[in-house]
Write an enzyme that holds these catalytic residues in place. Structure first.
Site, short mmCIF file in Angstrom:
data_model
loop_
_atom_site.label_atom_id
_atom_site.label_comp_id
_atom_site.label_asym_id
_atom_site.label_seq_id
_atom_site.Cartn_x
_atom_site.Cartn_y
_atom_site.Cartn_z
N LYS A 13 8.03 -11.87 -11.01
CA LYS A 13 7.79 -13.02 -10.12
C LYS A 13 6.37 -13.58 -10.29
O LYS A 13 6.19 -14.77 -10.41
CB LYS A 13 8.00 -12.62 -8.64
N ARG A 88 11.20 -11.29 2.52
CA ARG A 88 11.62 -10.02 1.93
C ARG A 88 12.72 -9.35 2.74
O ARG A 88 13.15 -8.24 2.40
CB ARG A 88 10.43 -9.08 1.84
N ARG A 122 1.98 -1.53 -15.75
CA ARG A 122 1.32 -2.81 -15.42
C ARG A 122 -0.17 -2.63 -15.18
O ARG A 122 -0.60 -1.66 -14.58
CB ARG A 122 1.99 -3.37 -14.16
N ARG A 152 -2.73 -1.19 -9.94
CA ARG A 152 -2.56 -1.26 -8.49
C ARG A 152 -2.26 0.12 -7.91
O ARG A 152 -1.53 0.89 -8.50
CB ARG A 152 -1.39 -2.20 -8.16
N ARG A 163 9.66 1.37 -3.11
CA ARG A 163 9.69 -0.10 -3.15
C ARG A 163 11.05 -0.60 -3.65
O ARG A 163 11.57 -1.60 -3.17
CB ARG A 163 8.57 -0.63 -4.04
P1 ADP Z 1 5.98 -6.19 -5.80
O1 ADP Z 1 6.83 -7.41 -5.75
O2 ADP Z 1 5.57 -5.81 -7.18
O3 ADP Z 1 6.55 -5.02 -5.05
P2 ADP Z 1 3.96 -7.41 -4.01
O4 ADP Z 1 2.58 -7.63 -4.47
O5 ADP Z 1 4.82 -8.61 -3.79
O6 ADP Z 1 4.59 -6.43 -5.07
O7 ADP Z 1 3.96 -6.58 -2.64
C1 ADP Z 1 3.24 -5.37 -2.50
C2 ADP Z 1 3.49 -4.77 -1.11
O8 ADP Z 1 2.99 -5.66 -0.09
C3 ADP Z 1 4.96 -4.56 -0.74
O9 ADP Z 1 5.45 -3.34 -1.24
C4 ADP Z 1 4.87 -4.58 0.80
O10 ADP Z 1 4.38 -3.36 1.29
C5 ADP Z 1 3.81 -5.64 1.07
N1 ADP Z 1 4.44 -6.97 1.25
C6 ADP Z 1 4.36 -8.03 0.40
N2 ADP Z 1 5.09 -9.06 0.87
C7 ADP Z 1 5.65 -8.66 2.04
C8 ADP Z 1 6.53 -9.25 2.99
N3 ADP Z 1 7.00 -10.49 2.82
N4 ADP Z 1 6.89 -8.53 4.08
C9 ADP Z 1 6.43 -7.28 4.26
N5 ADP Z 1 5.62 -6.65 3.39
C10 ADP Z 1 5.23 -7.32 2.29
#
Ligand code: ADP
Ligand code: ZN
Length: 206
Positions: A13, A88, A122, A152, A163
């Site tokens: 993404k 999400r 990554r 990360r 996740r």
């Molecule tokens: P990825 O898509 O690689 O898992 P992100 O950078 O999008 O990584 O998200 C990292 C973390 O941030 C998620 O695992 C979650 O804990 C938190 N997070 C991100 N977006 C949301 C959301 N919309 N609602 C709740 N938690 C979120």
């Protein structure tokens, strides 16, 4: 145009978002990036978010929805944006429908077996770019801005498992949600190279 990017962790993404942002001049809003910036700056939101992120769980909806609702009122969001990492779950999707107009949901589909390796290999830059160790050839700095690359904290096997589970149980049902609204477009072979996947997205956006 307002677009939602949907896909499992590691689906690409963020990578596609920066390509789309460059070509179509759409603002890229990543809730993950917002949380990481808050953690780095030691804010209250950052302190709260960290425990959830480290566990591979979702940050509570009230906090997350409020951040996004606020962010969409900024001037730079007026000409269209891409939401990466939000919504999400169904609650967030329904909240979003109250304060924003979603035109399209781009669902990037990737064979689940590839995700663990993609995420654990990554390396990211503070500017938002991400890379994979197999194509870095030992480089430790960002090709785009020269910044130091790092891994990360949540890109470790244990957290990734959690996740992926969170994605399957809470996020995947959104595919159906946007399908029913007639807004879903699926990128079927997200396993391809970033350029190949982007070519598919360009076709969809035409
Ligand atoms: P990825 O898509 O690689 O898992 P992100 O950078 O999008 O990584 O998200 C990292 C973390 O941030 C998620 O695992 C979650 O804990 C938190 N997070 C991100 N977006 C949301 C959301 N919309 N609602 C709740 N938690 C979120
Ligand atoms: Zn960079």
């Amino acid at each position: 145009m307002n677009i939602i990017l949907l896909g499992a962790p590691g689906a690409g993404k963020g990578t596609q978002a920066s390509k789309i942002a460059a070509k179509y001049n759409l603002l890229h809003i990543s809730t993950g990036d917002i949380f990481r910036a808050n953690i780095k700056n030691g804010t209250e939101i950052g302190k709260l978010a960290k425990s959830y992120i480290d566990a591979g769980k979702l940050v509570p909806d009230e906090v997350t929805c409020k951040i996004v609702e606020d962010r969409l009122t900024w001037d730079d969001a007026k000409n269209g944006y891409m939401l990466d990492g939000f919504p999400r779950n169904l609650f967030q999707a329904k909240e979003l429908d109250k304060f924003a107009k979603v035109d399209l949901c781009l669902n990037i589909n990737v064979d689940e077996g590839l995700l663990m390796d993609r995420i654990c290999g990554r390396r990211v830059c503070a500017c938002g770019e991400s890379y994979h160790i197999t194509t870095l050839n030992g480089a430790t700095t960002c090709a785009k801005c020269g910044g130091e690359l790092y891994q990360r904290a949540d890109d470790n096997p244990e957290t990734v498992k959690s996740r992926l589970d969170t994605y399957n149980t809470q996020t995947a049902p959104l595919i159906d949600y946007y399908q029913k609204q007639g807004k879903l477009a699926t990128v079927t072979s997200g396993e391809g190279s970033p350029d190949e996947v982007f070519a598919q997205i360009v076709k969809i956006l035409k």
